[in-house]
Motif scaffolding. Structure first.
Motif, PDB file in Angstrom:
ATOM      1  N   VAL A  91      -6.606  -0.455  39.407  1.00  0.00           N
ATOM      2  CA  VAL A  91      -5.309   0.170  39.121  1.00  0.00           C
ATOM      3  C   VAL A  91      -5.350   0.857  37.759  1.00  0.00           C
ATOM      4  CG1 VAL A  91      -2.841  -0.244  38.794  1.00  0.00           C
ATOM      5  CG2 VAL A  91      -4.088  -1.520  40.538  1.00  0.00           C
ATOM      6  N   PHE A  92      -5.942   0.175  36.784  1.00  0.00           N
ATOM      7  CA  PHE A  92      -6.024   0.743  35.436  1.00  0.00           C
ATOM      8  C   PHE A  92      -6.861   2.027  35.442  1.00  0.00           C
ATOM      9  CE2 PHE A  92      -7.922   1.007  31.139  1.00  0.00           C
ATOM     10  CZ  PHE A  92      -6.749   1.120  30.403  1.00  0.00           C
ATOM     11  N   GLY A  93      -7.943   2.051  36.212  1.00  0.00           N
ATOM     12  CA  GLY A  93      -8.760   3.267  36.308  1.00  0.00           C
ATOM     13  C   GLY A  93      -7.970   4.445  36.839  1.00  0.00           C
ATOM     14  N   SER A  94      -7.094   4.186  37.833  1.00  0.00           N
ATOM     15  CA  SER A  94      -6.269   5.275  38.373  1.00  0.00           C
ATOM     16  C   SER A  94      -5.259   5.760  37.345  1.00  0.00           C
ATOM     17  CB  SER A  94      -5.548   4.810  39.641  1.00  0.00           C
ATOM     18  OG  SER A  94      -4.559   3.850  39.334  1.00  0.00           O
ATOM     19  N   MET A  95      -4.755   4.815  36.521  1.00  0.00           N
ATOM     20  CA  MET A  95      -3.791   5.196  35.487  1.00  0.00           C
ATOM     21  C   MET A  95      -4.477   6.008  34.380  1.00  0.00           C
ATOM     22  SD  MET A  95      -2.396   4.687  32.342  1.00  0.00           S
ATOM     23  CE  MET A  95      -3.493   3.350  31.860  1.00  0.00           C
ATOM     24  N   VAL A  96      -5.732   5.647  34.056  1.00  0.00           N
ATOM     25  CA  VAL A  96      -6.485   6.414  33.060  1.00  0.00           C
ATOM     26  C   VAL A  96      -6.682   7.840  33.545  1.00  0.00           C
ATOM     27  CG1 VAL A  96      -8.726   6.659  31.927  1.00  0.00           C
ATOM     28  CG2 VAL A  96      -7.633   4.423  32.046  1.00  0.00           C
ATOM     29  N   CYS A  97      -6.990   7.991  34.832  1.00  0.00           N
ATOM     30  CA  CYS A  97      -7.134   9.333  35.405  1.00  0.00           C
ATOM     31  C   CYS A  97      -5.823  10.098  35.296  1.00  0.00           C
ATOM     32  CB  CYS A  97      -7.570   9.220  36.855  1.00  0.00           C
ATOM     33  SG  CYS A  97      -7.729  10.797  37.684  1.00  0.00           S
ATOM     34  N   ASP A  98      -4.724   9.408  35.517  1.00  0.00           N
ATOM     35  CA  ASP A  98      -3.391   9.999  35.389  1.00  0.00           C
ATOM     36  C   ASP A  98      -3.196  10.567  33.987  1.00  0.00           C
ATOM     37  OD1 ASP A  98      -0.409   9.901  36.570  1.00  0.00           O
ATOM     38  OD2 ASP A  98      -0.325   9.239  34.497  1.00  0.00           O
ATOM     39  N   ARG A  99      -3.586   9.808  32.975  1.00  0.00           N
ATOM     40  CA  ARG A  99      -3.436  10.250  31.593  1.00  0.00           C
ATOM     41  C   ARG A  99      -4.422  11.359  31.228  1.00  0.00           C
ATOM     42  NH1 ARG A  99       1.487   9.726  29.988  1.00  0.00           N
ATOM     43  NH2 ARG A  99       2.202   7.596  29.597  1.00  0.00           N
ATOM     44  N   LEU A 100      -5.625  11.289  31.780  1.00  0.00           N
ATOM     45  CA  LEU A 100      -6.604  12.338  31.485  1.00  0.00           C
ATOM     46  C   LEU A 100      -6.185  13.677  32.096  1.00  0.00           C
ATOM     47  CD1 LEU A 100      -9.950  10.369  31.889  1.00  0.00           C
ATOM     48  CD2 LEU A 100      -8.978  11.260  29.778  1.00  0.00           C
ATOM     49  N   ALA A 101      -5.488  13.617  33.220  1.00  0.00           N
ATOM     50  CA  ALA A 101      -4.949  14.847  33.809  1.00  0.00           C
ATOM     51  C   ALA A 101      -3.936  15.469  32.860  1.00  0.00           C
ATOM     52  CB  ALA A 101      -4.300  14.539  35.156  1.00  0.00           C
ATOM     53  N   ASP A 102      -3.135  14.623  32.198  1.00  0.00           N
ATOM     54  CA  ASP A 102      -2.184  15.133  31.210  1.00  0.00           C
ATOM     55  C   ASP A 102      -2.908  15.782  30.033  1.00  0.00           C
ATOM     56  OD1 ASP A 102      -0.059  14.223  32.706  1.00  0.00           O
ATOM     57  OD2 ASP A 102       0.067  12.311  31.657  1.00  0.00           O
ATOM     58  N   THR A 103      -4.008  15.163  29.602  1.00  0.00           N
ATOM     59  CA  THR A 103      -4.798  15.726  28.498  1.00  0.00           C
ATOM     60  C   THR A 103      -5.335  17.107  28.870  1.00  0.00           C
ATOM     61  OG1 THR A 103      -5.449  13.502  27.801  1.00  0.00           O
ATOM     62  CG2 THR A 103      -6.775  15.339  26.982  1.00  0.00           C
ATOM     63  N   ALA A 104      -5.810  17.229  30.102  1.00  0.00           N
ATOM     64  CA  ALA A 104      -6.315  18.530  30.569  1.00  0.00           C
ATOM     65  C   ALA A 104      -5.200  19.576  30.563  1.00  0.00           C
ATOM     66  CB  ALA A 104      -6.905  18.389  31.971  1.00  0.00           C
ATOM     67  N   MET A 105      -3.984  19.183  30.961  1.00  0.00           N
ATOM     68  CA  MET A 105      -2.859  20.120  30.954  1.00  0.00           C
ATOM     69  C   MET A 105      -2.523  20.552  29.538  1.00  0.00           C
ATOM     70  SD  MET A 105      -1.676  21.129  33.836  1.00  0.00           S
ATOM     71  CE  MET A 105      -0.116  21.790  33.244  1.00  0.00           C
ATOM     72  N   VAL A 106      -2.558  19.616  28.586  1.00  0.00           N
ATOM     73  CA  VAL A 106      -2.270  19.961  27.188  1.00  0.00           C
ATOM     74  C   VAL A 106      -3.296  20.961  26.671  1.00  0.00           C
ATOM     75  CG1 VAL A 106      -2.171  19.069  24.826  1.00  0.00           C
ATOM     76  CG2 VAL A 106      -1.058  17.824  26.665  1.00  0.00           C
ATOM     77  N   LEU A 107      -4.567  20.761  27.025  1.00  0.00           N
ATOM     78  CA  LEU A 107      -5.618  21.688  26.588  1.00  0.00           C
ATOM     79  C   LEU A 107      -5.389  23.081  27.170  1.00  0.00           C
ATOM     80  CD1 LEU A 107      -8.784  19.407  26.861  1.00  0.00           C
ATOM     81  CD2 LEU A 107      -7.707  20.245  24.768  1.00  0.00           C
TER      82      LEU A 107
END
Length: 330
Positions: free
Chosen positions: A117-133
């Motif tokens: 579950v935590f791995g899926s949440m990390v992916c969720d946050r990394l997608a946000d990082t990609a959007m910010v970039l």
């Protein structure tokens, strides 16, 4: 003692940083200006922006549901929405603690492995990082003239940034970092810390792999844009609540949005401190005086996070009632 020091570093340092930044900012401004803006603010626009923020949370829960379904962790939408509400409320107490709580809550409710579950949440946050970039790069080209004008007015800020990239220490640190990463994955080490880091990186990779393989990728991407569209719309609506930001337009709102989003990467309690600085900096580019920009930041942040607390209370009550109902049914 080691655990105590670790907790102080993780949770005490962000609190201290937030407190210091707020003290630094709000001892330099005229409180009469803030008082006047609190009275004159059009709270109808603020209220509409808060409604939009609820949609952003619901869209985030819907996006996460797609990832969890791909991992065979089928979760009703309501608990996912509660978990998102709770995450932001807990992050006001301690940065990043909300993400751990969210993963733990869903893992326990669905009887699923926490690491998955935590791995899926990390992916969720990394997608946000990609959007910010992506937003940062696009905004720089769209609003380059504003950044140039600001650099001419405040050359010391840009000289400091340029100094970092011209510094030999910066490039030496980059080379050392690359070498360290290469050694980390190529060496046959049995050191527990090396193995932990390898496992963490593998979890990140697995999170992205799930996105690449899962059904509903198109819907996942659309929801990502919907989340960030809501975030921007929320700030743009808040611009309409103040007479000195109402006429600044789309580009100013976009610059403010991007820089304030970047600031959220700095560990702090709900962005307290770094977010204010980013907003004041951004509005300064477009000629808003320091006191008024600080008033905007304080009012908007204060109302937003008061609403986050209310959503968090609603979430925790709902979670408690849900737990009692499921226990009774069992």
């Amino acid at each position: 003692m080691k655990k105590v020091l670790s907790n102080i570093f993780k949770y005490g340092l962000p609190v201290a940083l937030s407190a210091w930044l707020c003290y630094y900012l709000y001892t330099k401004i005229d409180m009469n200006v803030i008082t006047a803006e609190i009275r004159e603010c059009n709270y109808w626009w603020i209220g509409i922006a808060l409604v939009v923020s609820v949609f952003s949370h619901v869209f985030r829960a819907m996006r996460w549901s797609i990832q969890l379904d791909a991992l065979k962790i089928h979760t009703p939408l309501a608990p996912l929405v509660w978990s998102v509400f709770g995450t932001y409320a807990i992050n006001l107490l301690a940065p990043r603690l909300g993400e751990l709580w969210r993963s733990g809550y869903i893992a326990k409710r669905q009887k699923a492995p926490f690491t998955t579950v935590f791995g899926s949440m990390v992916c969720d946050r990394l997608a946000d990082t990609a959007m910010v970039l992506l937003l940062t790069v696009g905004t720089f080209f769209i609003a380059r003239e504003a950044f140039v004008a600001f650099s001419e007015k405040y050359p010391q800020a840009y000289q400091g940034i340029e100094g970092i990239f011209h510094s030999p220490a910066f490039w030496i640190a980059c080379v050392i970092g690359v070498i360290a990463l290469a050694w980390l994955f190529m060496s046959k080490s049995s050191n527990k810390w090396v193995l932990k880091i390898r496992t963490w990186v593998k979890d990140l990779w697995d999170g992205f792999a799930v996105v690449a393989k899962m059904p509903g990728k198109g819907r996942w991407i659309l929801l990502t844009f919907a989340i960030w569209g809501c975030y921007f719309l929320q700030l743009y609506l808040q611009f309409q609540a103040f007479d000195f930001t109402m006429g600044l337009g789309f580009i100013c709102a976009l610059v403010t949005f991007v820089l304030s989003s970047i600031s959220m990467g700095i560990p702090s309690n709900g962005g307290l401190g770094p977010w204010h600085l980013a907003v004041i900096f951004s509005l300064g580019i477009y000629g808003v005086e320091f006191d008024r920009a600080a008033a905007f930041a304080m009012i908007v942040w204060g109302v937003q996070n008061a609403f986050v607390v209310l959503l968090g209370i609603y979430a925790f009550i709902s979670i408690a009632l849900d737990g009692r109902k499921r226990s009774h049914t069992a």
